[in-house]
Design a protein around this motif. Structure first.
Motif, PDB file in Angstrom:
ATOM      1  N   ASP A 197      43.117  84.001  -6.130  1.00  0.00           N
ATOM      2  CA  ASP A 197      44.334  84.353  -6.847  1.00  0.00           C
ATOM      3  C   ASP A 197      45.550  83.714  -6.173  1.00  0.00           C
ATOM      4  O   ASP A 197      46.408  83.107  -6.839  1.00  0.00           O
ATOM      5  CB  ASP A 197      44.476  85.883  -6.877  1.00  0.00           C
ATOM      6  N   ALA A 198      45.590  83.790  -4.846  1.00  0.00           N
ATOM      7  CA  ALA A 198      46.724  83.211  -4.112  1.00  0.00           C
ATOM      8  C   ALA A 198      46.731  81.691  -4.254  1.00  0.00           C
ATOM      9  O   ALA A 198      47.786  81.071  -4.384  1.00  0.00           O
ATOM     10  CB  ALA A 198      46.646  83.619  -2.643  1.00  0.00           C
ATOM     11  N   LEU A 199      45.546  81.084  -4.241  1.00  0.00           N
ATOM     12  CA  LEU A 199      45.472  79.620  -4.388  1.00  0.00           C
ATOM     13  C   LEU A 199      46.003  79.173  -5.749  1.00  0.00           C
ATOM     14  O   LEU A 199      46.765  78.220  -5.854  1.00  0.00           O
ATOM     15  CB  LEU A 199      44.024  79.150  -4.227  1.00  0.00           C
ATOM     16  N   VAL A 200      45.560  79.878  -6.791  1.00  0.00           N
ATOM     17  CA  VAL A 200      45.975  79.489  -8.143  1.00  0.00           C
ATOM     18  C   VAL A 200      47.490  79.636  -8.281  1.00  0.00           C
ATOM     19  O   VAL A 200      48.172  78.746  -8.790  1.00  0.00           O
ATOM     20  CB  VAL A 200      45.238  80.332  -9.208  1.00  0.00           C
ATOM     21  N   ARG A 201      48.020  80.747  -7.785  1.00  0.00           N
ATOM     22  CA  ARG A 201      49.466  80.957  -7.891  1.00  0.00           C
ATOM     23  C   ARG A 201      50.242  79.908  -7.092  1.00  0.00           C
ATOM     24  O   ARG A 201      51.260  79.387  -7.549  1.00  0.00           O
ATOM     25  CB  ARG A 201      49.842  82.362  -7.422  1.00  0.00           C
ATOM     26  N   GLU A 432      40.723  76.182 -17.763  1.00  0.00           N
ATOM     27  CA  GLU A 432      41.142  77.493 -18.298  1.00  0.00           C
ATOM     28  C   GLU A 432      41.986  78.252 -17.282  1.00  0.00           C
ATOM     29  O   GLU A 432      43.009  78.833 -17.616  1.00  0.00           O
ATOM     30  CB  GLU A 432      39.905  78.331 -18.665  1.00  0.00           C
ATOM     31  N   VAL A 433      41.524  78.233 -16.030  1.00  0.00           N
ATOM     32  CA  VAL A 433      42.218  78.988 -14.984  1.00  0.00           C
ATOM     33  C   VAL A 433      43.651  78.487 -14.800  1.00  0.00           C
ATOM     34  O   VAL A 433      44.596  79.275 -14.777  1.00  0.00           O
ATOM     35  CB  VAL A 433      41.451  78.868 -13.641  1.00  0.00           C
ATOM     36  N   TYR A 434      43.798  77.166 -14.682  1.00  0.00           N
ATOM     37  CA  TYR A 434      45.138  76.654 -14.377  1.00  0.00           C
ATOM     38  C   TYR A 434      46.051  76.642 -15.616  1.00  0.00           C
ATOM     39  O   TYR A 434      47.262  76.532 -15.479  1.00  0.00           O
ATOM     40  CB  TYR A 434      45.048  75.282 -13.707  1.00  0.00           C
ATOM     41  N   ALA A 435      45.451  76.770 -16.809  1.00  0.00           N
ATOM     42  CA  ALA A 435      46.287  76.934 -18.009  1.00  0.00           C
ATOM     43  C   ALA A 435      46.752  78.389 -18.122  1.00  0.00           C
ATOM     44  O   ALA A 435      47.705  78.688 -18.833  1.00  0.00           O
ATOM     45  CB  ALA A 435      45.510  76.523 -19.252  1.00  0.00           C
ATOM     46  N   ASN A 436      46.051  79.278 -17.427  1.00  0.00           N
ATOM     47  CA  ASN A 436      46.362  80.719 -17.484  1.00  0.00           C
ATOM     48  C   ASN A 436      46.474  81.297 -16.066  1.00  0.00           C
ATOM     49  O   ASN A 436      45.649  82.117 -15.658  1.00  0.00           O
ATOM     50  CB  ASN A 436      45.253  81.467 -18.242  1.00  0.00           C
ATOM     51  N   PRO A 437      47.470  80.861 -15.325  1.00  0.00           N
ATOM     52  CA  PRO A 437      47.516  81.232 -13.901  1.00  0.00           C
ATOM     53  C   PRO A 437      47.734  82.727 -13.646  1.00  0.00           C
ATOM     54  O   PRO A 437      47.575  83.165 -12.513  1.00  0.00           O
ATOM     55  CB  PRO A 437      48.692  80.400 -13.361  1.00  0.00           C
ATOM     56  N   ASP A 438      48.053  83.470 -14.697  1.00  0.00           N
ATOM     57  CA  ASP A 438      48.288  84.911 -14.479  1.00  0.00           C
ATOM     58  C   ASP A 438      47.051  85.769 -14.712  1.00  0.00           C
ATOM     59  O   ASP A 438      47.126  86.995 -14.627  1.00  0.00           O
ATOM     60  CB  ASP A 438      49.419  85.400 -15.401  1.00  0.00           C
ATOM     61  N   TRP A 439      45.943  85.135 -15.024  1.00  0.00           N
ATOM     62  CA  TRP A 439      44.740  85.921 -15.264  1.00  0.00           C
ATOM     63  C   TRP A 439      44.380  86.785 -14.058  1.00  0.00           C
ATOM     64  O   TRP A 439      44.515  86.343 -12.912  1.00  0.00           O
ATOM     65  CB  TRP A 439      43.560  84.989 -15.585  1.00  0.00           C
ATOM     66  N   THR A 440      43.856  87.982 -14.359  1.00  0.00           N
ATOM     67  CA  THR A 440      43.373  88.863 -13.292  1.00  0.00           C
ATOM     68  C   THR A 440      41.974  88.405 -12.885  1.00  0.00           C
ATOM     69  O   THR A 440      41.316  87.685 -13.650  1.00  0.00           O
ATOM     70  CB  THR A 440      43.257  90.308 -13.809  1.00  0.00           C
ATOM     71  N   PRO A 441      41.503  88.844 -11.725  1.00  0.00           N
ATOM     72  CA  PRO A 441      40.130  88.508 -11.329  1.00  0.00           C
ATOM     73  C   PRO A 441      39.109  88.877 -12.412  1.00  0.00           C
ATOM     74  O   PRO A 441      38.180  88.113 -12.672  1.00  0.00           O
ATOM     75  CB  PRO A 441      39.916  89.327 -10.057  1.00  0.00           C
ATOM     76  N   ALA A 442      39.310  90.007 -13.067  1.00  0.00           N
ATOM     77  CA  ALA A 442      38.350  90.415 -14.109  1.00  0.00           C
ATOM     78  C   ALA A 442      38.356  89.413 -15.267  1.00  0.00           C
ATOM     79  O   ALA A 442      37.303  89.076 -15.818  1.00  0.00           O
ATOM     80  CB  ALA A 442      38.694  91.811 -14.618  1.00  0.00           C
ATOM     81  N   GLU A 443      39.531  88.919 -15.614  1.00  0.00           N
ATOM     82  CA  GLU A 443      39.605  87.933 -16.695  1.00  0.00           C
ATOM     83  C   GLU A 443      38.938  86.620 -16.308  1.00  0.00           C
ATOM     84  O   GLU A 443      38.304  85.959 -17.130  1.00  0.00           O
ATOM     85  CB  GLU A 443      41.078  87.689 -17.090  1.00  0.00           C
TER      86      GLU A 443
END
Ligand code: ZN
Length: 569
Positions: A197-201, A432-443
């Motif tokens: 999560d920290a890396l993506v943000r 998908e992840v970097y297009a949606n950087p606010d996703w929660t771990p569950a998402e």
């Protein structure tokens, strides 16, 4: 010089700044193009020495992550690397703005300048704290995995050492070993979630500071992709879904039938044959000697002798050692280096061919090319050297596998075909992840599992005895073991693009094409002096993005695989 004799000296930020300042002064006051080029070459020599030192540090740290000295050195580069980059960027700026640029482009090549421009786009002083944070996080992830201790079979093992159990002939052992392996990830899920999560943000923040909409475009720039974009990659992935995934389903059915199972459960996938997976014959030392003999026959003996005689192979798994395998180089000595974790499985031989392909390229390029930026190409091209070498040596495997050689060859082809969809899955997931950087771990977990069903539709985690570990996988946790997702975003597709090129080399060798070996060697020697598609063309291969290439390769491999009588395996 032997590996242990190579002296290590810390590269300091002051040193780099001092050099760059003096370079800027002398380069900008050069009275003519010749002087400017001489200065630029002085910069090349300096950068080779810096690369050698950081590479020595990185390598010695990965061999024993518990070593306090190199841990501290790694922390130094994590912290100071981005500041060094700032000085280097200032030096690059004067090169890009040189009044002699046309002359320099003529003598050094335009690609060098395109690379500098690419570097410029991915860096600014404003992102230094983010780069430092990214480094700290990836180091934390590497350390976490490297330090894993699993208690299994009465022993304390690291993640790499679990491999033989995870592919054991005994289905119960396989099941339990995989449960223990993924159980470790499940137990550390909170930390793994937090780090990612920290890396993506952090990456998203950097991209926005640099003026990009999100990290995807920046990720492509960091991978130095000059020939193709995300839209082409998507078309390629769709071809994989359409043509290759159905063939893998056929192979899975064939495997289940061989094993006498109704269907494969995830822990059966890597266990291919009723009589067991092929095992290499001999101790690590004996395998190295067999590899030496093989490379002599192939015409690359001098290279392999050099590696073996100068301690440039660190192959055995041991406590504290990082997982995985890689090839790096110490350019001051023109020495490549291979790192691996032998586990007594077929993977050991794959490392000796895969990483040796990388090492051979570096060995040749470091001797042929005098512009450091041209020694190694971008990753999708690098992996052509390694993945092709795995397949080129396929016909020379009898000393390693004896009576099991045919089994090895069959498995090699199956592994390749299975790998490509997995690689595309990893790639699509990251888009998908970097297009949606606010996703929660569950998402993130949900998206992974959804994509897994598209690329690996036969993958079944629930064997009716679902444990906590299996449910971690069922919920979509498997990506957390894929180091590239944490450490090198958008890297993974490169393996699959290269694989499609390696498959073409394989078919050429298989058809006894007399130009195949010289085209391969030539590709290695070209190093990074061209972009991906330029190298592919120079090697007489077709671009993986060209329509029909995937379908054609799949058809040819289907025929090759049908020719094996795997009922004997
Ligand atoms: Zn590789």
């Amino acid at each position: 010089m032997k590996f242990h004799e190579m002296p290590y000296r810390r590269v300091t930020t002051e040193q780099v700044k001092e050099f760059c300042d003096s370079f800027i002064l002398s380069f900008t006051s050069a009275p003519d193009a010749e002087t400017a080029e001489r200065e630029l070459r002085r910069m090349f020599a300096f950068s080779l020495e810096v690369d050698t030192q950081t590479s020595l540090c990185f390598t010695r740290h990965s061999i024993d992550t518990r070593d306090a000295f190199y841990s501290e050195e790694m922390a130094h580069y994590d912290e100071q690397g981005p500041l060094m980059q700032l000085s280097l960027q200032k030096a690059n700026d004067v090169v890009l703005g040189s009044p002699y640029r046309k002359d320099l482009e003529h003598s050094i090549g335009t690609l060098y300048f395109r690379k500098l421009e690419n570097e410029k786009r991915q860096f600014s002083e404003a992102i230094i704290p983010d780069l430092q944070e990214e480094n700290r996080l990836t180091t934390e992830y590497g350390k976490l995995l490297g330090g894993a201790e699993l208690h299994f079979d009465g022993k304390t093992l690291n993640l790499s050492q679990m491999m033989p159990y995870r592919t054991s002939a005994d289905r119960n052992v396989r099941r339990e070993a995989n449960a223990a392996y993924f159980g470790w990830f499940s137990d550390h899920r909170e930390t793994l979630d937090r780090i990612y999560d920290a890396l993506v943000r952090t990456r998203d923040t950097m991209a926005k500071k640099l003026g990009f909409a999100n990290f995807i475009e920046l990720g492509y720039i960091r991978m130095e992709r000059m020939d193709y974009d995300a839209a082409q990659v998507k078309v390629y992935r769709d071809e994989v879904k359409r043509y290759l995934v159905p063939l893998v389903t056929e192979l899975n059915k064939r495997q289940a039938a061989r094993l006498g199972l109704d269907h494969l459960v995830y822990y059966d996938v890597d266990y291919l044959f009723k009589t067991g997976n092929p095992h290499p014959i001999g101790t690590p030392e004996e395998l190295v000697e067999k590899a030496r003999a093989m490379y002599h026959k192939l015409g690359a003996g001098e290279f392999f002798d050099y590696m073996a005689d100068n301690e440039l192979l660190d192959l055995v798994a041991k406590p504290g050692k990082e997982t995985g395998g890689y090839c790096t180089a110490f350019p001051t000595y023109k020495a490549p280096f291979i790192f691996a974790n032998f586990s007594g499985t077929k993977d050991d031989v794959d490392v000796l061919t895969h990483e040796a392909g990388h090492a051979l390229q570096m060995y040749l390029s470091m001797r042929e090319i005098d512009v450091p930026a041209y020694i190694s190409p971008t990753y999708e091209s690098c992996e052509i050297h390694s993945m092709s070498m795995e397949l080129i040596t396929s016909s020379k495997m009898e000393p390693f596998f004896g009576a099991e050689t045919e089994k090895f060859r069959y498995m090699q082809l199956v592994d390749i075909l299975r790998f490509i969809p997995y690689g595309c899955l990893v790639d699509e997931f990251q888009h998908e992840v970097y297009a949606n950087p606010d996703w929660t771990p569950a998402e993130l977990f949900t998206k992974w599992r959804e994509l897994e069903r598209q690329y690996m539709p036969d993958l079944i985690y629930d064997d009716g005895l679902m444990s906590q570990e299996d449910s971690y996988l069922e919920r979509g946790g498997r990506w957390q073991r894929q180091t590239h997702i944490y450490e090198r975003p958008f890297y993974y597709i490169d393996y699959t693009l290269a694989q499609v090129c390696a498959m073409q080399f394989y078919l050429r060798f298989d058809a006894k094409d007399p130009a195949a070996w010289s085209d391969y060697l030539n590709l290695c020697k070209l190093g990074g002096s061209r972009t991906f598609l330029g190298l592919v063309e120079a090697a007489g291969l077709k671009s993986p993005f060209e329509p029909g290439v995937m379908r054609d390769a799949v058809e040819k491999f289907r025929v090759k695989l049908a020719a094996f009588d795997d009922s004997r395996f």
